[in-house]
Scaffold this motif. Structure first.
Motif, short mmCIF file in Angstrom:
data_model
loop_
_atom_site.label_atom_id
_atom_site.label_comp_id
_atom_site.label_asym_id
_atom_site.label_seq_id
_atom_site.Cartn_x
_atom_site.Cartn_y
_atom_site.Cartn_z
N SER A 154 1.54 6.85 -6.77
CA SER A 154 0.42 7.68 -7.20
C SER A 154 0.54 9.13 -6.73
O SER A 154 -0.31 9.95 -7.04
N GLY A 155 1.60 9.43 -5.97
CA GLY A 155 1.79 10.79 -5.49
C GLY A 155 1.09 11.07 -4.18
O GLY A 155 1.03 12.21 -3.74
N MET A 156 0.56 10.05 -3.54
CA MET A 156 -0.13 10.22 -2.26
C MET A 156 0.81 9.84 -1.12
O MET A 156 0.55 8.94 -0.35
N SER A 157 1.93 10.53 -1.03
CA SER A 157 2.92 10.21 -0.02
C SER A 157 2.33 10.34 1.36
O SER A 157 1.69 11.32 1.70
N ARG A 158 2.58 9.34 2.21
CA ARG A 158 2.10 9.38 3.59
C ARG A 158 3.04 10.19 4.47
O ARG A 158 2.76 10.41 5.63
N ASP B 237 0.83 -1.21 0.00
CA ASP B 237 0.00 0.00 0.00
C ASP B 237 0.86 1.26 0.00
O ASP B 237 0.59 2.22 -0.73
N TYR B 238 1.90 1.26 0.81
CA TYR B 238 2.79 2.42 0.91
C TYR B 238 3.47 2.69 -0.44
O TYR B 238 3.52 3.83 -0.89
N ASP C 159 0.99 4.12 -2.84
CA ASP C 159 0.72 5.51 -2.48
C ASP C 159 1.83 6.42 -3.00
O ASP C 159 1.57 7.50 -3.52
#
Length: 130
Positions: free
Chosen positions: A82-86, A75-76, A79
């Protein structure tokens, strides 16, 4: 039916021409540790595509000493792709963070003043004004 068997059956049924397709019979809660077949089905790609993504560094390698993948690590990685850095910092510091930063600033200023006092007390001639 055990979850691993259900995932294997899902992956086996859903691979069409090398691509995995969504299937409503997928278990709602996957285990944290996945086999390669289950991990590829989870990502929605074929096992060959999964291998390619792992070799290219897009997805993490199997956990050390196993042939299993951590679902959270997958998942990480997705992310990040996709540019959805946590790891994005919060837009503004919390009240505690602001207090800690202010306190650090006060302590640094106090340490600077104390160093100046110590310097003057060790060498009084340097501070004498004529």
């Amino acid at each position: 039916m055990p979850v691993a068997a259900a995932l294997y059956g899902l992956a086996k049924r859903s691979i069409v021409r090398g691509m995995a397709t969504p299937d409503d019979s997928a278990p709602k809660h996957l285990p944290r540790v996945l086999s390669k077949t289950a991990a590829a089905a989870y990502c929605g790609i074929s096992e060959k595509g999964f291998d390619h993504w792992v070799k290219s560094g897009k997805l993490p390698r199997a956990m050390k000493g196993t042939r299993r993948w951590d679902k959270v690590a997958i998942d990480y990685a997705i992310d990040l792709m996709s540019g959805m850095s946590r790891d994005a910092p919060p837009s503004r510091p919390s009240g505690l963070q602001a207090w800690v930063e202010e306190r650090k600033g006060r302590k640094a200023a106090e340490a600077g003043r104390q160093a100046e006092i110590d310097r003057k007390s060790l060498n009084p001639q340097r501070c004498r004004k004529d």
